[in-house]
Structure formats: structure tokens, C-alpha cells
Design a protein around this motif. Sequence first.
Motif, PDB file in Angstrom:
ATOM      1  N   CYS A 103     100.531  -0.016  48.112  1.00  0.00           N
ATOM      2  CA  CYS A 103      99.642  -0.454  47.035  1.00  0.00           C
ATOM      3  C   CYS A 103      99.889  -1.944  46.783  1.00  0.00           C
ATOM      4  O   CYS A 103     101.020  -2.424  46.861  1.00  0.00           O
ATOM      5  N   TYR A 104      98.822  -2.654  46.492  1.00  0.00           N
ATOM      6  CA  TYR A 104      98.932  -4.094  46.203  1.00  0.00           C
ATOM      7  C   TYR A 104      97.728  -4.445  45.355  1.00  0.00           C
ATOM      8  O   TYR A 104      96.849  -3.604  45.133  1.00  0.00           O
ATOM      9  N   ASN A 105      97.656  -5.664  44.877  1.00  0.00           N
ATOM     10  CA  ASN A 105      96.427  -6.067  44.176  1.00  0.00           C
ATOM     11  C   ASN A 105      96.026  -7.465  44.592  1.00  0.00           C
ATOM     12  O   ASN A 105      96.815  -8.186  45.201  1.00  0.00           O
ATOM     13  N   PHE A 186     105.906  -8.817  35.955  1.00  0.00           N
ATOM     14  CA  PHE A 186     105.521  -7.589  36.643  1.00  0.00           C
ATOM     15  C   PHE A 186     105.210  -7.899  38.092  1.00  0.00           C
ATOM     16  O   PHE A 186     105.498  -7.131  38.993  1.00  0.00           O
ATOM     17  N   ASP A 245      92.770  -4.943  36.226  1.00  0.00           N
ATOM     18  CA  ASP A 245      93.063  -4.296  34.947  1.00  0.00           C
ATOM     19  C   ASP A 245      93.300  -5.368  33.889  1.00  0.00           C
ATOM     20  O   ASP A 245      94.335  -6.027  33.922  1.00  0.00           O
ATOM     21  N   ARG A 358     100.341   9.464  40.635  1.00  0.00           N
ATOM     22  CA  ARG A 358     101.329   9.273  39.568  1.00  0.00           C
ATOM     23  C   ARG A 358     100.604   9.102  38.247  1.00  0.00           C
ATOM     24  O   ARG A 358      99.428   8.706  38.226  1.00  0.00           O
ATOM     25  N   TYR A 377     106.189   1.994  30.949  1.00  0.00           N
ATOM     26  CA  TYR A 377     106.902   2.935  31.811  1.00  0.00           C
ATOM     27  C   TYR A 377     108.061   3.669  31.136  1.00  0.00           C
ATOM     28  O   TYR A 377     109.153   3.759  31.688  1.00  0.00           O
TER      29      TYR A 377
HETATM   30  C1  CS2 Z   1     100.256  -0.931  37.674  1.00  0.00           C
HETATM   31  C2  CS2 Z   1      99.955  -2.286  38.256  1.00  0.00           C
HETATM   32  O1  CS2 Z   1     101.535  -1.031  35.757  1.00  0.00           O
HETATM   33  C3  CS2 Z   1     100.411  -1.007  36.200  1.00  0.00           C
HETATM   34  O2  CS2 Z   1      99.383  -1.032  35.535  1.00  0.00           O
HETATM   35  O3  CS2 Z   1      99.266  -0.034  37.931  1.00  0.00           O
HETATM   36  O4  CS2 Z   1     100.844  -3.229  37.770  1.00  0.00           O
HETATM   37  C4  CS2 Z   1     100.040  -2.209  39.746  1.00  0.00           C
HETATM   38  O5  CS2 Z   1     101.352  -1.916  40.105  1.00  0.00           O
HETATM   39  C5  CS2 Z   1      99.679  -3.442  40.499  1.00  0.00           C
HETATM   40  O6  CS2 Z   1      98.493  -3.978  40.077  1.00  0.00           O
HETATM   41  C6  CS2 Z   1      99.593  -3.123  41.975  1.00  0.00           C
HETATM   42  O7  CS2 Z   1      99.783  -4.271  42.702  1.00  0.00           O
END
Ligand code: CS2
Length: 403
Positions: A103-105, A186, A245, A358, A377
Amino acid sequence: MELKKALRWFGKNDPISLAQIAQTGAKGIVTALHHIPNGEVWAVDEILKTKTNIESYGLTWDVVESLPVSEDIKKGNPTRDAIIKNYKESVKNLGECGITTICYNFMPVLDWARTSLSYTLPNGTEAMYYQSDLFAAFDIYILNRPQALNDYTEVQITAAEAIYKTLSKKDIQDIAYNIIVVTQSFIDGAVGEDEKEPVKLFLELLAEYDGIDKAKLRENFAYFLNEVIPTAEKHGVNLAVHPDDPPFPLLGLPRIMSAPEDFEWLTKACPSLNNGITFCTGSLGARKDNNLPNIFEKFADRIHFLHLRSTKILDNGDFYEAEHLDESVNLASVMKKIIKEQIRRKACGRLDYNMPIRPDHGHKMLDDFNRKSNPGYPLIGRLKGLAELSGLEVGMRYIMQNN
Ligand code: CS2
Ligand code: MN
């Protein structure tokens, strides 16, 4: 058959341990080599160290989140080729170690952004919250971003100004911390507390995107994909881009993974099924026009990883992270489609039929208040989400088999 349920672990610096995660019912771990700086190669021995550690708790390392894409790649800087070469090396090494989902963004500068990390819900739990006017106040009056005024309507500017006037010095520090330090760190893995002059540094990072619009960012993304995906194919690795997001542009930065037309673009830019998506219902769900079950169905064959949670959008567009199964998102319908897709993949012999899921973020609750955790988290809140999603899966599977 059961979906592979996983929790995220931030490595040795995560206040939550693998031993604790092992008790939640999760079978899989989602993690990264957080100690390796962005852009450097993840060597096989480093990958194996983490893998062995995870396995010693009876868990498996199912997904890498994230193998970060360096800003130089997103900006298309001349240095990108050397960094992409390292990225490919890491993909190959992960594949060879049997870790086949990455996974990456592709969000410039920011990862997720919220104005509050601790919004108290009526039952005393805490959720993350995005307040548009407060975000605008941050942009216009705290950051003083040079172009900010051009990005808001008169009404928004007036509302932002009114909010800004009510903020104490502490509020201002908190919001700068929430937006700048948390999202920045993050990207690197863990949340640091001693960031120097974050506002100045942040403005410099934003300014580097002057002249990079949506089309340019897409071009740079396509370049990256067409370099990396052939390596992923060769080593049996699936890449899964995480959506933006929130799923709209912020701070004058373009965002290109927010809605179905973006996934359409992704598919065309590089058709290989190894070029996939992380289906994050919480991120996509922060936009009213994103119909989650429809999006899942349309792109099902390239969804390699799922983040499941719901987002409650208020009338004015603000949103907060609601309980995982909150009715604001039709997760039951999504679950049904996930199970269908799993069955379909298995029937056609695809090896990657077992998409890991997840619960994404969780509320802070109960004993979480006595324990440190990374924002979003906490242990108990995520355990609750995981348990609810597991129950939904069992029930849905039963109904599907008996109808
Ligand atoms: C994760 C993102 O904590 C979160 O909202 O879904 O930080 C996610 O890990 C990254 O965008 C993926 O690169
Ligand atoms: Mn997510």
C-alpha cells in the motif's frame, strides 16, 4: 474461507505491541520498515528481521503500509529515476520474501488531514474530526499561505475569520500540530514531538508544488507506475494505492485519487492488475458523491487491500470518523461484494483471492485513555472495529451460503 483480518503495527516505536495485537483476533499485520529513510532500499535481511519477529507471535506480515513514494517522484524532479530504481529494488525484495501486497499513496505533502484528533462523541469516546472552516482558518490565518485567499469563497473566508478570532494560542498550536506534524510524521512512520518551526518548513514544502497541477501530478504518477508495475508483475507483487483523505484538494495542492474517475484514469494509465487500489471506505466515504458499493464493484478485480470504517458527513460538509458500522456507509453491502469477489477470484484460479482487510482507524475508548497510541490507532477502539467487521463477515457469509 475467511478474509485475512489484520491490524496495523508501527514497528518497534509503536506503543502497542505485537503481543497485544495477537490477542485481538487479528491474524495478520500491516506494517512498514519505519526505520528506513524514504527513498532507500529495503534490503532482504531487514525485511526478514521484521517478518520473523511478526511470525514469532503467530501472526503473518500480510501488507506493507506504506512503501512511501518520495516527494521527488511526485514532483517529477530529475532525481526521481534513482529513487524509483530503489523503489523497484524494494518491491523485488519484498516479493522474494513473500510479502506481496504494498500500500502507498500519491498525495503531495500531506497524508490524511484532520482539524481535531480528539473530538468527544456523546458516549465519551474520541474520534478524529475535519472541520472545513477551521481548516480554512488554519490555511489563511495561521499558515498565511500566499495563495490561500484565492481558494475560498467570500462566505468561507468570513466563517474562517470568525473562527480564527475565537482561537487561543493553545488552540493554534494544537491545530498546527494536528495538521502539520502528525501528517508529516505519518509519512515517515512515527509521530515526533519536537518539530522545529513547523509552519515555515511546511510552507516551503507546499511552495515546491507551485506549477504542479492535477494534470502534471497525474503525468508524474503515470511515469512512476509504468516504471514500477513491470517489476511488481515479475515478482508477483500487487501495488495498492490509498485514496486521498479527505478526497478533495487541500492547501492548493492537487489530489488525484479521490473518486471513481480517478480510478478509471489509474486503470488506463497502467492496465496491469498488479496496479491496484486500497479500498479505504473511510477516506472515499468523506465525499457524498462516492457510492462505495458501486465503486467496489466497478474496480473489484484490482482491489488488493481494504480499510473498512465509516465516515459521518454533516450538512455543512464537515465530517468525523463514526463507529465502524455506522449506517452512514453501507458496509454490509460492501462486505457482500468483497465475499463475492473472493469467491470469483478463487474460482478463476487467482492466487490473490484473499484480500487482507483492516479496520483502519478506531475510536479512543475505555483503557485507550490510559495508554499511548498513534493518532487514529488506539488498541481497544480498533479491536472493537475488527470484532464488528468479523461478525459482519461471518453473518454475511452464512446468509450468502444459505440463500
Ligand atoms: C492510513 C493512511 O492512517 C491512515 O489513514 O490509511 O495513512 C495510509 O497509511 C497511507 O495513506 C498509505 O500510504
Ligand atoms: Mn485508510
